[in-house]
Scaffold this motif. Sequence first.
Motif, PDB file in Angstrom:
ATOM      1  N   ASP A 209       0.829  -1.210   0.000  1.00  0.00           N
ATOM      2  CA  ASP A 209       0.000   0.000   0.000  1.00  0.00           C
ATOM      3  C   ASP A 209       0.865   1.262   0.000  1.00  0.00           C
ATOM      4  N   ILE A 210       1.964   1.215   0.756  1.00  0.00           N
ATOM      5  CA  ILE A 210       2.871   2.376   0.786  1.00  0.00           C
ATOM      6  C   ILE A 210       3.479   2.599  -0.595  1.00  0.00           C
ATOM      7  N   HIS A 211       3.885   1.511  -1.255  1.00  0.00           N
ATOM      8  CA  HIS A 211       4.428   1.622  -2.613  1.00  0.00           C
ATOM      9  C   HIS A 211       3.405   2.218  -3.571  1.00  0.00           C
ATOM     10  N   ASN A 212       2.143   1.830  -3.448  1.00  0.00           N
ATOM     11  CA  ASN A 212       1.093   2.356  -4.329  1.00  0.00           C
ATOM     12  C   ASN A 212       0.959   3.868  -4.190  1.00  0.00           C
ATOM     13  N   HIS A 213       0.969   4.341  -2.942  1.00  0.00           N
ATOM     14  CA  HIS A 213       0.864   5.789  -2.714  1.00  0.00           C
ATOM     15  C   HIS A 213       2.070   6.519  -3.288  1.00  0.00           C
ATOM     16  N   ILE A 214       3.254   5.956  -3.096  1.00  0.00           N
ATOM     17  CA  ILE A 214       4.469   6.595  -3.610  1.00  0.00           C
ATOM     18  C   ILE A 214       4.437   6.625  -5.136  1.00  0.00           C
ATOM     19  N   ASP A 215       3.968   5.533  -5.748  1.00  0.00           N
ATOM     20  CA  ASP A 215       3.917   5.456  -7.210  1.00  0.00           C
ATOM     21  C   ASP A 215       2.924   6.470  -7.791  1.00  0.00           C
ATOM     22  N   SER A 216       1.902   6.810  -7.003  1.00  0.00           N
ATOM     23  CA  SER A 216       0.908   7.774  -7.478  1.00  0.00           C
ATOM     24  C   SER A 216       1.350   9.214  -7.286  1.00  0.00           C
ATOM     25  N   GLY A 217       2.545   9.427  -6.735  1.00  0.00           N
ATOM     26  CA  GLY A 217       3.081  10.778  -6.593  1.00  0.00           C
ATOM     27  C   GLY A 217       3.035  11.342  -5.197  1.00  0.00           C
ATOM     28  N   SER A 218       2.560  10.578  -4.228  1.00  0.00           N
ATOM     29  CA  SER A 218       2.444  11.066  -2.854  1.00  0.00           C
ATOM     30  C   SER A 218       3.565  10.497  -1.980  1.00  0.00           C
ATOM     31  N   SER A 219       3.753  11.110  -0.833  1.00  0.00           N
ATOM     32  CA  SER A 219       4.567  10.527   0.232  1.00  0.00           C
ATOM     33  C   SER A 219       3.608   9.881   1.218  1.00  0.00           C
ATOM     34  N   VAL A 220       4.130   9.119   2.164  1.00  0.00           N
ATOM     35  CA  VAL A 220       3.284   8.402   3.119  1.00  0.00           C
ATOM     36  C   VAL A 220       3.755   8.695   4.526  1.00  0.00           C
ATOM     37  N   LEU A 221       2.818   9.151   5.354  1.00  0.00           N
ATOM     38  CA  LEU A 221       3.087   9.378   6.778  1.00  0.00           C
ATOM     39  C   LEU A 221       2.516   8.205   7.562  1.00  0.00           C
ATOM     40  N   ALA A 222       3.355   7.525   8.338  1.00  0.00           N
ATOM     41  CA  ALA A 222       2.948   6.357   9.120  1.00  0.00           C
ATOM     42  C   ALA A 222       3.220   6.603  10.593  1.00  0.00           C
ATOM     43  N   VAL A 223       2.264   6.212  11.430  1.00  0.00           N
ATOM     44  CA  VAL A 223       2.388   6.365  12.880  1.00  0.00           C
ATOM     45  C   VAL A 223       2.128   5.013  13.530  1.00  0.00           C
ATOM     46  N   SER A 224       3.090   4.527  14.297  1.00  0.00           N
ATOM     47  CA  SER A 224       2.958   3.274  15.028  1.00  0.00           C
ATOM     48  C   SER A 224       2.605   3.598  16.472  1.00  0.00           C
ATOM     49  N   LEU A 225       1.407   3.166  16.897  1.00  0.00           N
ATOM     50  CA  LEU A 225       0.924   3.492  18.242  1.00  0.00           C
ATOM     51  C   LEU A 225       1.283   2.391  19.231  1.00  0.00           C
ATOM     52  N   ASP A 226       1.697   2.798  20.409  1.00  0.00           N
ATOM     53  CA  ASP A 226       1.995   1.857  21.482  1.00  0.00           C
ATOM     54  C   ASP A 226       0.888   1.957  22.532  1.00  0.00           C
ATOM     55  N   LEU A 227       0.243   0.830  22.829  1.00  0.00           N
ATOM     56  CA  LEU A 227      -0.804   0.784  23.845  1.00  0.00           C
ATOM     57  C   LEU A 227      -0.218   0.248  25.143  1.00  0.00           C
ATOM     58  N   SER A 228      -0.515   0.919  26.241  1.00  0.00           N
ATOM     59  CA  SER A 228       0.025   0.518  27.539  1.00  0.00           C
ATOM     60  C   SER A 228      -0.810  -0.603  28.141  1.00  0.00           C
ATOM     61  N   ALA A 229      -0.181  -1.764  28.389  1.00  0.00           N
ATOM     62  CA  ALA A 229      -0.838  -2.903  29.050  1.00  0.00           C
ATOM     63  C   ALA A 229      -2.242  -3.139  28.500  1.00  0.00           C
ATOM     64  N   ALA A 230      -2.339  -3.211  27.169  1.00  0.00           N
ATOM     65  CA  ALA A 230      -3.649  -3.244  26.512  1.00  0.00           C
ATOM     66  C   ALA A 230      -4.491  -4.438  26.938  1.00  0.00           C
ATOM     67  N   PHE A 231      -3.890  -5.614  27.051  1.00  0.00           N
ATOM     68  CA  PHE A 231      -4.646  -6.822  27.383  1.00  0.00           C
ATOM     69  C   PHE A 231      -5.198  -6.766  28.810  1.00  0.00           C
ATOM     70  N   ASP A 232      -4.567  -5.950  29.670  1.00  0.00           N
ATOM     71  CA  ASP A 232      -4.944  -5.925  31.085  1.00  0.00           C
ATOM     72  C   ASP A 232      -6.038  -4.918  31.410  1.00  0.00           C
ATOM     73  N   THR A 233      -6.401  -4.060  30.473  1.00  0.00           N
ATOM     74  CA  THR A 233      -7.315  -2.969  30.799  1.00  0.00           C
ATOM     75  C   THR A 233      -8.653  -3.046  30.057  1.00  0.00           C
ATOM     76  N   VAL A 234      -8.919  -4.153  29.371  1.00  0.00           N
ATOM     77  CA  VAL A 234     -10.182  -4.285  28.632  1.00  0.00           C
ATOM     78  C   VAL A 234     -11.347  -4.393  29.625  1.00  0.00           C
ATOM     79  N   PRO A 235     -12.328  -3.486  29.569  1.00  0.00           N
ATOM     80  CA  PRO A 235     -13.485  -3.590  30.473  1.00  0.00           C
ATOM     81  C   PRO A 235     -14.378  -4.775  30.079  1.00  0.00           C
ATOM     82  N   HIS A 236     -14.702  -5.617  31.052  1.00  0.00           N
ATOM     83  CA  HIS A 236     -15.480  -6.826  30.761  1.00  0.00           C
ATOM     84  C   HIS A 236     -16.869  -6.499  30.226  1.00  0.00           C
ATOM     85  N   PHE A 237     -17.523  -5.497  30.809  1.00  0.00           N
ATOM     86  CA  PHE A 237     -18.882  -5.160  30.382  1.00  0.00           C
ATOM     87  C   PHE A 237     -18.907  -4.741  28.913  1.00  0.00           C
TER      88      PHE A 237
END
Length: 599
Positions: A209-237
Motif C-alpha cells: 500500500d505504501i508503494h502504491n501511494h508513492i507510485d501515485s506521486g504522494s509521500s506516506v506518513l505512518a504512525v505506530s501506536l503503542d498501547l500501555s498494558a492493553a490486554f490488562d485494561t479491557v473492560p469486561h462489560f
Amino acid sequence: MKWRELSKLLHVNRTSAEGLRVELTDTFPMDYSKFLFDKTITLRTKCSTLLQQSAPNICSHTNFDLSHTGFPFSDFTPVTPTEVRNLINSTDLKSSPVDVIPSLLIKSCINSFSVIISHLANLSFSQGHFPSKFKKAQITPLLKKPNLDPSDLSNYRPISNLSTVSKLLERLALNRLAPHLMSSNFNPFQSAYRKMHSTETALLRTVSDIHNHIDSGSSVLAVSLDLSAAFDTVPHFQLLNRMQTSFGITGSALSWLKSYLDDRTQFVCVGDKRSTPQKLITGVPQGSVLGPLLFSTFTSPVFPLISSFNLCHQQYADDTLIFGPINPSNVASSVNNIENCLSSLCLWLAHNGLSVNPTKSEAIIFSTRQRLQKLQLSGLTSVSVYGSPIPFSSTLTLLGVTLDPTLSFNNHCSKTMKSCLYHLRGIRHIRPLLSDSDAQLLACSFAQSRFDYCNSLLYGTSTTNIHRLQRLQNNLAKLTFSHERNVSHTKLLASHHWLPIASRIQYKVASITHSVLSCNQPSYLSDCLTLYNPGRTLRSSDAHLLVIPRTLLTLTKRSFKIASPTVWNSLPLHIRTTPSHALFCKHLKTELYRNTYTP
C-alpha cells in the motif's frame, strides 16, 4: 533436554526474578503484585481524565460499532472424545506450575483423559459456566533485558501461567467461536492469531500500500501506536456488550464467556515466596488461548473508524500502524487529516479502557529521496497524537522488520547480519563439542531462521544487500560443515540442499502466492492479485498466469503486487497448477535448486 543444554552452552538463557532471588527482598512478590494492580488503576484513571477533558466531542468519536446481521451464536456444539484426543495429539502440552494433573500424564493416558475432558467441556458449555478452579494464574516476573536494573519493577515482564486442562477447554471453545467471529464484523486487517495470517503477510500488504501511494506521486506518513498494558485494561462489560451486539454471541455461549472473564485471580511467585491472590477486575487473561481472540474482537471497530478518514492501517494484536498519503500540493491538509484520525482513535481507545503511550509511539515518512528532501525543507518534522508531538524517526521497527524512509531495507539487512553474526560466533566457540546434526540444528534455528523471517519483503532489494547476506550464509555453511573446508561455498550449499539467499526470497514469494490463490486468505493479499483472463481465447488462457500491474517508479516494482505475479509467472506450468501446497513447495524447491546449481 538437548535444547536446554545447548542454551546453557550458548548463554541464551533468559533471566527470571527467581534467578535473582539473592538480590531481591522477601517482599518482592507482594511489591510486584501491587505494582501490576496500581498500573491498571493508573491507566484507567488516565482514560477517564482524557474522556472528561473531551466530553463535548466524545459521542462523535466513540460510536463505530457495527451491528451483527447474520445468525446468532447461542450454543456450543457438543465435544466428542475423538475431538479431544486429536486436540491433545496436535498440541504441544507444556507443563505449568499450577497444574494439578501433569501434562505428561494427560499425554500418556490420552484415551482416559479424552473422555474426562470432553465430559467436562460439555458440562461447562451447556451450563454456561467456566470452572472456578481454572481461574487462578501464577505470574513469574521476567527481566525484559539482562542488563536492566532488577530492583526496578517496571523492568519485568509478567509471564502468566494457567493450567493445562484450562487451556484445552479454551481451545475447544476457540474452535467453535473463531469461525463465527471471523465471519462477522471482525477487522480484516487484524493479522494476529488467525490461520493463513502472519506478521509477514501483514507487512507485505502494508509495504504494498505504501508503494502504491508513492507510485501515485504522494509521500506516506505512518504512525505506530503503542498501547500501555492493553490486554490488562479491557473492560469486561464493554467486551461482552460488543460480543453480543456486533458479533451475535447470545444465550449460554455469552453466559460462558461472562463466567470465563469473571472472578479471576493471579498471584506472583518467586522461588518459594508467593503474594496473596489479587482479583482481576479488567482485562482478558494473559497466557490464555482465548484471550488474544477476545482482544482482537474487542478492537475490531478500529477498522471503520480509520476507514472513515480514508486512511490505511494494520493491526497485529495490540500493535497498530496508521498510515496515509501526503499530497505534495496540500501537505498541511493531509497531515491534519491524519492527526484528526489519531485524535479520534485516542478518544475511542480511552472510551474502551485502552491508553496510548505517546512516548513509545513512533512516526516516519516514506517516499523517494527527492520528495523527502522537499518535505524536510517545508518544516514538517513531527506529527501530533492528541496534543503530544511525535518527531519523525529515521527508521521504524515494525513486527521485527526495520523500515527506512525509502524502503531500501538496508538497515534491516544490517540488523539481520548483526544478529546472525552474534549467534555465529557463539556456535563457533562450541563447534568442536557438536555433532554435524546438532550444528546444523543450531545453524537453522539461530541463523537461517533470521535469513528467512519476512524475507519476501527483500524482493528487488539492492544487489549489495543480497551479497552481504549471502557471504554470511556461506560462512555459516563453512562453520556448520567444518570438516569440508576445501569445498567451495556453492558446492557446500548444494550438497546440503541449502538454497542461496536470492532463491530463498523467490521461494517465499511463490509459496505465499500459492497459499493466497488456493485459500483466498488473507483477503487483503488476495485483493492484490488478479488472474490473467484475456478478452479472446489464447494459448495463455489456461496457463494460470497473474496480471502484472504497471508502475511508474522502479522503487515500487518491489511491491508484492508486482513481485508475486512476476515470480509466479516465471514458474513452469506443472508447478503453478499443483493443488497441494506441500507438494507445490516440494516441486518449487526442486525447480529453484535445479536453476541455481545445475550448470
